[in-house]
Design a protein around this motif. Structure first.
Motif, PDB file in Angstrom:
ATOM      1  N   GLY A   1       6.990 -11.432   9.576  1.00  0.00           N
ATOM      2  CA  GLY A   1       8.489 -10.950   9.255  1.00  0.00           C
ATOM      3  C   GLY A   1       8.463  -9.494   8.935  1.00  0.00           C
ATOM      4  O   GLY A   1       9.408  -8.828   9.499  1.00  0.00           O
ATOM      5  N   GLY A   2       7.296  -8.590   8.788  1.00  0.00           N
ATOM      6  CA  GLY A   2       7.374  -7.285   8.501  1.00  0.00           C
ATOM      7  C   GLY A   2       7.527  -6.711   7.276  1.00  0.00           C
ATOM      8  O   GLY A   2       7.954  -7.544   6.381  1.00  0.00           O
ATOM      9  N   VAL A   3       7.177  -5.401   7.035  1.00  0.00           N
ATOM     10  CA  VAL A   3       7.499  -4.815   5.710  1.00  0.00           C
ATOM     11  C   VAL A   3       7.841  -3.418   5.955  1.00  0.00           C
ATOM     12  O   VAL A   3       7.615  -2.831   7.154  1.00  0.00           O
ATOM     13  N   ARG A   4       8.429  -2.894   5.120  1.00  0.00           N
ATOM     14  CA  ARG A   4       8.797  -1.452   5.045  1.00  0.00           C
ATOM     15  C   ARG A   4       7.751  -0.515   4.478  1.00  0.00           C
ATOM     16  O   ARG A   4       7.504  -0.098   3.502  1.00  0.00           O
ATOM     17  N   LEU A   5       6.785  -0.250   5.469  1.00  0.00           N
ATOM     18  CA  LEU A   5       5.491   0.023   5.273  1.00  0.00           C
ATOM     19  C   LEU A   5       5.446   1.683   4.576  1.00  0.00           C
ATOM     20  O   LEU A   5       4.629   1.978   3.840  1.00  0.00           O
ATOM     21  N   LEU A   6       6.261   2.398   5.222  1.00  0.00           N
ATOM     22  CA  LEU A   6       6.311   3.881   4.872  1.00  0.00           C
ATOM     23  C   LEU A   6       7.542   4.047   4.215  1.00  0.00           C
ATOM     24  O   LEU A   6       7.792   5.371   3.812  1.00  0.00           O
ATOM     25  N   ALA A   7       8.105   3.214   3.352  1.00  0.00           N
ATOM     26  CA  ALA A   7       9.317   3.373   2.447  1.00  0.00           C
ATOM     27  C   ALA A   7       8.581   4.431   1.251  1.00  0.00           C
ATOM     28  O   ALA A   7       7.424   4.223   0.642  1.00  0.00           O
TER      29      ALA A   7
ATOM     30  N   SER B   1      -4.369  -7.402   1.677  1.00  0.00           N
ATOM     31  CA  SER B   1      -4.197  -8.660   2.268  1.00  0.00           C
ATOM     32  C   SER B   1      -3.007  -9.168   2.251  1.00  0.00           C
ATOM     33  O   SER B   1      -2.258  -9.799   3.030  1.00  0.00           O
ATOM     34  N   HIS B   2      -2.381  -8.668   1.179  1.00  0.00           N
ATOM     35  CA  HIS B   2      -0.822  -9.308   0.833  1.00  0.00           C
ATOM     36  C   HIS B   2      -0.082  -8.459   2.002  1.00  0.00           C
ATOM     37  O   HIS B   2       0.571  -9.300   2.705  1.00  0.00           O
ATOM     38  N   VAL B   3      -0.188  -7.267   1.936  1.00  0.00           N
ATOM     39  CA  VAL B   3       0.629  -6.678   3.094  1.00  0.00           C
ATOM     40  C   VAL B   3       0.402  -7.022   4.425  1.00  0.00           C
ATOM     41  O   VAL B   3       1.327  -7.151   5.625  1.00  0.00           O
ATOM     42  N   ALA B   4      -0.900  -7.113   4.858  1.00  0.00           N
ATOM     43  CA  ALA B   4      -1.143  -7.568   6.046  1.00  0.00           C
ATOM     44  C   ALA B   4      -0.432  -8.741   6.370  1.00  0.00           C
ATOM     45  O   ALA B   4      -0.093  -9.246   7.749  1.00  0.00           O
TER      46      ALA B   4
END
Ligand code: ZN
Length: 163
Positions: free
Chosen positions: A101-107, A92-95
């Motif tokens: 604003g987005g996240v670097r999901l595949l870092a 839920s945090h990442v969603a």
């Protein structure tokens, strides 16, 4: 950026709806897992400012918001509670960060920022209202559930009553 408190509220609200547990552990684990990704603002930022680390991987919403971090957080939190609650909290945090604003999901493999840019104030307000409503509804539902009522303890004898 969605406020950390809002992430915690949302994680607990989702556990209320999905888990419907009467135990405290799922809620605490979801709250912990929902708060952990933003630890980068407290730990990584000083390291970057003092020059110990550098680059986009050490920025906010990078390593600690990635799928790899999700696996680690869920594994660590499952040591103290149910893994599914940790997955709900972290997910839920990442969603919500993906929406605001987005996240670097595949870092660290890919440093691309994935996500949308919905106004953070609007998202914070709506998420807070929804989460508090769901939590209060869940508490009222638990209180009015006849299965949750505990029969009053009546002593079997006068001696037990005097103890
Ligand atoms: Zn975050």
């Amino acid at each position: 950026m969605v406020a950390t408190g809002v992430h915690v509220l949302l994680g607990m609200a989702l556990v209320t709806v999905i888990g419907r547990s009467r135990r405290a552990e799922p809620y605490l684990v979801a709250a912990l897992a929902a708060a952990l990704p933003d630890i980068d603002t407290f730990v990584f930022r000083p390291l970057v400012e003092f020059g110990h680390v550098g680059g986009v991987l050490w920025s906010h919403r990078a390593l600690t918001h990635s799928l790899l971090a999700g696996i680690l957080v869920i594994a660590l939190c499952s040591a103290v509670g149910p893994w599914w609650a940790a997955a709900i909290g972290f997910g839920s945090h990442v969603a919500t960060d993906l929406l605001s604003g987005g996240v670097r999901l595949l870092a660290p493999v890919d440093t691309t920022v994935y996500g949308l840019s919905i106004d953070w104030l609007l998202l914070n307000a709506l998420t807070s209202i929804l989460a508090v409503t769901v939590i209060l509804g869940g508490l009222i539902g638990m209180k009015s559930d006849p299965r949750s009522r505990v029969a009053p303890h009546t002593p079997d004898s006068v001696v037990e009553w005097l103890r």
